[in-house]
Design a protein around this motif. Structure first.
Motif, PDB file in Angstrom:
ATOM      1  N   GLY A  51      13.882  17.365   4.101  1.00 32.19           N
ATOM      2  CA  GLY A  51      14.497  16.762   5.221  1.00 32.19           C
ATOM      3  C   GLY A  51      13.848  15.528   5.940  1.00 32.19           C
ATOM      4  O   GLY A  51      14.821  14.767   6.897  1.00 32.19           O
ATOM      5  N   LEU A  52      12.766  15.096   5.342  1.00 32.54           N
ATOM      6  CA  LEU A  52      12.363  13.639   5.719  1.00 32.54           C
ATOM      7  C   LEU A  52      12.119  12.775   4.406  1.00 32.54           C
ATOM      8  O   LEU A  52      12.199  13.117   3.430  1.00 32.54           O
ATOM      9  N   PRO A  53      12.529  11.233   4.850  1.00 36.13           N
ATOM     10  CA  PRO A  53      12.606  10.373   3.593  1.00 36.13           C
ATOM     11  C   PRO A  53      11.098  10.317   3.417  1.00 36.13           C
ATOM     12  O   PRO A  53      10.202  10.503   4.328  1.00 36.13           O
ATOM     13  N   ARG A  54      11.087   9.815   2.019  1.00 34.51           N
ATOM     14  CA  ARG A  54       9.772   9.545   1.523  1.00 34.51           C
ATOM     15  C   ARG A  54       9.452   8.064   1.382  1.00 34.51           C
ATOM     16  O   ARG A  54       8.559   7.369   1.490  1.00 34.51           O
ATOM     17  N   GLY A  55      10.442   7.480   0.423  1.00 39.38           N
ATOM     18  CA  GLY A  55      10.372   5.829   0.043  1.00 39.38           C
ATOM     19  C   GLY A  55      10.411   4.948   1.154  1.00 39.38           C
ATOM     20  O   GLY A  55      10.965   5.506   2.452  1.00 39.38           O
ATOM     21  N   PRO A  65      -1.451  12.624  -1.379  1.00 44.42           N
ATOM     22  CA  PRO A  65      -2.558  11.547  -1.740  1.00 44.42           C
ATOM     23  C   PRO A  65      -2.648  10.564  -0.778  1.00 44.42           C
ATOM     24  O   PRO A  65      -1.335  10.169   0.149  1.00 44.42           O
ATOM     25  N   GLY A  66      -3.438   9.619  -0.809  1.00 46.37           N
ATOM     26  CA  GLY A  66      -3.554   8.590   0.383  1.00 46.37           C
ATOM     27  C   GLY A  66      -4.661   7.433   0.010  1.00 46.37           C
ATOM     28  O   GLY A  66      -5.126   7.518  -0.971  1.00 46.37           O
ATOM     29  N   LEU A  67      -4.346   6.128   0.582  1.00 45.57           N
ATOM     30  CA  LEU A  67      -4.946   5.083   0.361  1.00 45.57           C
ATOM     31  C   LEU A  67      -5.769   4.899   1.956  1.00 45.57           C
ATOM     32  O   LEU A  67      -4.974   4.600   2.998  1.00 45.57           O
ATOM     33  N   VAL A  77       0.856  -1.044   0.082  1.00 52.52           N
ATOM     34  CA  VAL A  77       0.030  -0.080   0.017  1.00 52.52           C
ATOM     35  C   VAL A  77       1.070   1.304   0.134  1.00 52.52           C
ATOM     36  O   VAL A  77       0.682   2.205  -0.682  1.00 52.52           O
ATOM     37  N   TYR A  78       1.766   1.324   0.754  1.00 54.95           N
ATOM     38  CA  TYR A  78       2.917   2.457   0.924  1.00 54.95           C
ATOM     39  C   TYR A  78       3.523   2.651  -0.437  1.00 54.95           C
ATOM     40  O   TYR A  78       3.209   3.913  -0.809  1.00 54.95           O
ATOM     41  N   ASP A  79       3.926   1.602  -1.108  1.00 54.72           N
ATOM     42  CA  ASP A  79       4.709   2.036  -2.379  1.00 54.72           C
ATOM     43  C   ASP A  79       3.799   2.381  -3.384  1.00 54.72           C
ATOM     44  O   ASP A  79       4.315   3.332  -4.191  1.00 54.72           O
ATOM     45  N   LEU A  80       2.432   2.152  -3.622  1.00 54.97           N
ATOM     46  CA  LEU A  80       1.458   2.563  -4.397  1.00 54.97           C
ATOM     47  C   LEU A  80       1.127   4.105  -4.052  1.00 54.97           C
ATOM     48  O   LEU A  80       1.074   4.874  -4.905  1.00 54.97           O
ATOM     49  N   VAL A  81       1.027   4.599  -2.766  1.00 57.56           N
ATOM     50  CA  VAL A  81       0.895   5.839  -2.300  1.00 57.56           C
ATOM     51  C   VAL A  81       2.125   6.694  -2.820  1.00 57.56           C
ATOM     52  O   VAL A  81       2.098   7.888  -3.297  1.00 57.56           O
ATOM     53  N   PHE A  82       3.324   6.210  -2.228  1.00 57.52           N
ATOM     54  CA  PHE A  82       4.196   6.680  -2.871  1.00 57.52           C
ATOM     55  C   PHE A  82       4.416   6.917  -4.280  1.00 57.52           C
ATOM     56  O   PHE A  82       4.943   8.213  -4.801  1.00 57.52           O
ATOM     57  N   ALA A  83       4.272   6.034  -5.005  1.00 59.38           N
ATOM     58  CA  ALA A  83       4.357   6.352  -6.555  1.00 59.38           C
ATOM     59  C   ALA A  83       3.115   7.287  -7.000  1.00 59.38           C
ATOM     60  O   ALA A  83       3.633   7.979  -7.794  1.00 59.38           O
ATOM     61  N   ALA A  84       2.033   7.104  -6.296  1.00 57.79           N
ATOM     62  CA  ALA A  84       0.988   8.379  -6.792  1.00 57.79           C
ATOM     63  C   ALA A  84       1.614   9.634  -6.587  1.00 57.79           C
ATOM     64  O   ALA A  84       1.430  10.659  -7.084  1.00 57.79           O
ATOM     65  N   GLN A  85       2.145   9.822  -5.213  1.00 56.43           N
ATOM     66  CA  GLN A  85       2.788  11.061  -4.668  1.00 56.43           C
ATOM     67  C   GLN A  85       3.612  11.590  -5.701  1.00 56.43           C
ATOM     68  O   GLN A  85       4.010  12.762  -5.969  1.00 56.43           O
ATOM     69  N   ARG A  96      -4.210   8.932 -11.280  1.00 56.33           N
ATOM     70  CA  ARG A  96      -4.017   7.906 -12.368  1.00 56.33           C
ATOM     71  C   ARG A  96      -3.409   6.731 -11.760  1.00 56.33           C
ATOM     72  O   ARG A  96      -3.553   5.638 -12.212  1.00 56.33           O
ATOM     73  N   VAL A  97      -2.131   7.150 -11.157  1.00 55.03           N
ATOM     74  CA  VAL A  97      -1.351   5.967 -10.719  1.00 55.03           C
ATOM     75  C   VAL A  97      -2.064   5.216  -9.653  1.00 55.03           C
ATOM     76  O   VAL A  97      -2.079   3.886  -9.574  1.00 55.03           O
ATOM     77  N   ILE A  98      -2.988   5.746  -8.802  1.00 56.81           N
ATOM     78  CA  ILE A  98      -3.582   4.876  -7.812  1.00 56.81           C
ATOM     79  C   ILE A  98      -4.680   4.138  -8.433  1.00 56.81           C
ATOM     80  O   ILE A  98      -4.778   2.810  -8.180  1.00 56.81           O
ATOM     81  N   GLY A  99      -5.283   4.577  -9.417  1.00 58.34           N
ATOM     82  CA  GLY A  99      -6.296   3.682 -10.222  1.00 58.34           C
ATOM     83  C   GLY A  99      -5.601   2.708 -11.081  1.00 58.34           C
ATOM     84  O   GLY A  99      -6.272   1.542 -10.819  1.00 58.34           O
ATOM     85  N   GLU A 100      -4.547   2.706 -11.498  1.00 60.19           N
ATOM     86  CA  GLU A 100      -3.759   1.761 -12.236  1.00 60.19           C
ATOM     87  C   GLU A 100      -3.233   0.599 -11.204  1.00 60.19           C
ATOM     88  O   GLU A 100      -3.297  -0.612 -11.501  1.00 60.19           O
TER      89      GLU A 100
END
Ligand code: GLY
Ligand code: MN
Ligand code: MN
Length: 481
Positions: free
Chosen positions: A465-469, A426-428, A328-336, A358-362
């Motif tokens: 200053g904060l990590p995202r992935g 974005p979020g899920l 789930v995290y990776d999908l939200v990350f890709a969407a963001q 679009r990324v969430i949908g796919e």
């Protein structure tokens, strides 16, 4: 503590207060006048006042700060002036005075602008002479020293007069627009509300859309302090897991940083562990923080200048995502990431939301997830609203949801410009009782939120200053524990 003032001295009707001994506070006070420096934001506020003056020639414009709000009985909430007032004065932090009013009075060539404000409590008797020791809401010995009128003028670079003179100043009949609903006394002094007032609200909101260099600096400082708060929280996760109300420990940890480094919070901290993350604005924060769960922390420090950060990270409490959490995290990350890539001047405001959705949908399609009725009732960006719940960002500034009274044409339906500052978030959210999703997803909520300033050729992340992935988040957490 109970007030010791004398009701007849102060005008305060306090049945529990013993009388003040005669002359107890009379005379013997040293001169403690200050010579404050002009605040750094004052020149920028002066430019904004010029814009107001140009837009409304021949009209009086009245912008109150708002006043104190009772919390209970004789205690008030911490004062926070209205953002339009802050924008036009650059007043800051604990120096801001409740019931201040900024008045643009039309002159032959433009406007003369005066700030009406409650001055420092006088120590020399006369009018308000007992205020400094006897008035629990405004007295210096109760709530602290205010600036004198001349000190306020020096600090803000404005003409300043006493609030007591306001009624006389508003006496002349002249077309007047007021930011209504902030000061009942002001509202009563001027003609009834009209469409003209609504236009003023819109103008003042749109005036805040493009941030100047000083504002971008303040937002950067607010976000830096917000980032420090997230570091603090990761350091306290272990303690939080040992407490019945671990979410409160998280909230308190972040809030300590906010009070230390800024004026406080830009909004109440959202510390949502486990399925609480599926509630967008979970602010009860009364649940446990369990190893194995995710913690969604959405929080923002409001700087002394009243500009705020707004950042979210969704963290594995144990320090490692489970497989399903990571999916789930990776999908939200890709969407963001897709939303962020759409940020540039000239892009439509809606582009980043559409790119993220679009990324969430796919992604959800690939998982075989389709909300019931989605294909029939929704389209494009909002097809998966059952799982995404809301939009993917908003303007950020003095208000967390900044410029909320701007017209569609300049905000939601508008175009990004250099100087816009906004979130991409974005979020899920898979509700714990949602039977349309596989059981393993239920109760997982993920949001990733960062703050961006649009530049001449793209966008700069203020919260980098904060990590995202996911990998970076895990490495960062390991380094802090
Ligand atoms: N913190 C509230 C929001 O992100 O909109
Ligand atoms: Mn936000
Ligand atoms: Mn947020």
């Amino acid at each position: 503590m109970q007030e010791q003032g004398n009701a007849s001295d102060t005008g305060d009707d306090e049945p529990h207060a013993p009388a003040t001994p005669a002359g107890a506070f009379q005379g013997g006070w040293a001169n403690t006048d200050l010579k404050p420096q002009l605040l750094l934001g004052a020149a920028f506020a002066a430019k904004r006042r010029s814009a107001v003056s140009e837009r409304f020639p021949g009209e009086r414009i009245v912008v109150p700060s708002g006043g104190l709000k009772v919390r209970s009985n004789d205690f008030d909430y911490t004062f926070r002036p209205h953002s339009a007032f802050v924008h036009l004065t650059a007043d800051q932090g604990t120096q801001a005075v409740p019931d201040s009013v900024l008045v643009f009075e039309p002159t032959g060539y433009g406007h003369s602008v005066t700030l009406f404000v409650r001055p420092r409590s006088p120590r020399d008797g006369g009018r308000n002479g007992a205020e400094f020791y006897g008035d629990r809401r405004h007295g210096e010995f109760w709530i602290g020293r205010r600036r004198s009128l001349s000190e306020t003028a020096d600090a803000l670079g404005l003409e300043v007069a006493a609030r007591d003179d306001l009624e006389r100043a508003l006496g002349r009949r002249v077309p007047t627009r007021v930011l209504r609903g902030e000061d009942a006394h002001v509202d009563a002094l001027v003609p009834p509300a009209s469409q003209a007032d609504a236009e003023l609200v819109t103008f003042l909101s749109e005036l805040r859309l493009v941030k100047d260099d000083w504002e971008v600096g303040q937002l950067g400082a607010a976000v830096d302090c917000t980032v420090a708060g997230f570091h603090d929280v990761v350091g306290e996760l272990g303690n939080a897991t040992r407490l019945v109300r671990g979410e409160r420990w998280i909230e308190g940890t972040f809030n300590r940083r906010a009070r230390l480094g800024g004026h406080g919070l830009g909004f109440e901290t959202i510390a949502a562990a486990g399925a609480h993350a599926c509630v967008l604005h979970w602010m009860h924060n009364d649940g446990p923080v369990r190893d194995g769960d995710l913690l969604l922390l959405d929080a923002g420090v409001e700087a002394d200048s009243f500009y705020t950060g707004d950042v979210t990270r969704t963290l594995p409490v144990s320090g490692r995502f489970t497989d399903v959490q990571r999916r789930v995290y990776d999908l939200v990350f890709a969407a963001q990431s897709a939303g962020i890539a759409a940020l540039r001047p000239g892009a439509r405001y809606g582009d980043f939301h559409e790119a993220a959705m679009r990324v969430i949908g796919e992604g959800l399609d690939a998982w075989g997830l389709r909300p019931p009725g989605g294909a029939a009732s929704g389209s494009g960006a909002d097809l998966y609203r059952r799982y995404t719940l809301c939009g993917s960002g908003h303007m950020l500034g003095l208000d967390c949801h900044d410029c909320a009274d701007a017209r569609d044409a300049t905000y939601l339906g508008g175009v990004l410009e250099a100087g816009h500052v906004l979130t991409v978030e974005p979020g899920l959210y898979f509700q714990p009782d949602d039977l349309t999703v596989p059981e393993e997803l239920r109760g997982i909520g993920v949001r990733i939120e960062d703050d961006f300033v649009i530049t001449a050729d793209g966008a700069t992340c203020l919260s980098s200053g904060l990590p995202r992935g996911a990998d970076e988040v895990e490495a960062w957490m390991a380094s802090l524990r």
